[in-house]
Design a protein around this motif. Structure first.
Motif, PDB file in Angstrom:
ATOM      1  N   ILE A  96     -14.858  37.653  35.115  1.00 13.81           N
ATOM      2  CA  ILE A  96     -14.495  36.254  34.842  1.00 13.81           C
ATOM      3  C   ILE A  96     -13.208  36.202  34.017  1.00 13.81           C
ATOM      4  N   TYR A  97     -13.116  37.052  33.000  1.00 13.47           N
ATOM      5  CA  TYR A  97     -11.953  37.060  32.106  1.00 13.47           C
ATOM      6  C   TYR A  97     -10.700  37.417  32.870  1.00 13.47           C
ATOM      7  N   LYS A 113     -10.124  37.160  36.101  1.00 15.31           N
ATOM      8  CA  LYS A 113      -9.854  36.164  37.123  1.00 15.31           C
ATOM      9  C   LYS A 113      -9.138  34.953  36.514  1.00 15.31           C
ATOM     10  N   SER A 114      -9.635  34.546  35.315  1.00 15.15           N
ATOM     11  CA  SER A 114      -9.041  33.360  34.669  1.00 15.15           C
ATOM     12  C   SER A 114      -7.627  33.657  34.207  1.00 15.15           C
ATOM     13  N   GLU A 115      -7.284  34.887  33.841  1.00 15.02           N
ATOM     14  CA  GLU A 115      -5.941  35.236  33.378  1.00 15.02           C
ATOM     15  C   GLU A 115      -4.946  35.248  34.548  1.00 15.02           C
TER      16      GLU A 115
END
Length: 136
Positions: free
Chosen positions: A129-130, A132-134
């Motif tokens: 998740i981390y 992907k969001s970056e």
């Protein structure tokens, strides 16, 4: 009864083990307690269960009164041949598999077997998740 006390063997005394004929060995002496069975405060079963063995411990464990001890004289038959009584065998409990009373180590291992993979999965999801969001 003559002044010469009769010496009896355990085998001889063991034959007297019924309500109609009950002998006990107490303190190295043999007593014919048949006439006393009905009057025994603890009941006749207690006396009958102590036949054919040295009943001294059974007698002492109850804590009989001095009156009870004095009554014994009238039931005296003779002395027991101590060599015919088997020596006391110390009770050894049967061998059993080792039982671990402290189950903590096994419990911790079971929890870790469940939590470690869960933590790794959670970490993998968090990293995914981390990252992907970056990149977005």
């Amino acid at each position: 009864m003559s002044s010469n006390s009769k010496v009896l063997t355990l085998e001889e005394v063991s034959k007297h083990n019924t309500k109609d004929d009950c002998w006990l060995i107490i303190g190295g002496k043999v007593y014919n307690v048949t006439k006393f069975l009905e009057d025994h405060p603890g009941g006749d079963d207690v006396l009958l269960s102590s036949t054919a063995k040295d009943a001294t411990d059974d007698f002492e464990d109850v804590g009989h009164s001095t009156t009870a001890r004095a009554m014994m004289d009238e039931y005296y038959v003779g002395d027991i041949d101590a060599t015919t009584i088997p020596t006391k065998v110390k009770y050894t409990p049967p061998k059993q598999p080792h039982y671990n009373q402290d189950k903590t180590p096994e419990f911790i291992i079971k929890i870790l077997q469940f939590l470690v993979p869960l933590a790794i999965l959670g970490l993998a999801v968090a990293v995914r998740i981390y990252t992907k969001s970056e990149s977005a």
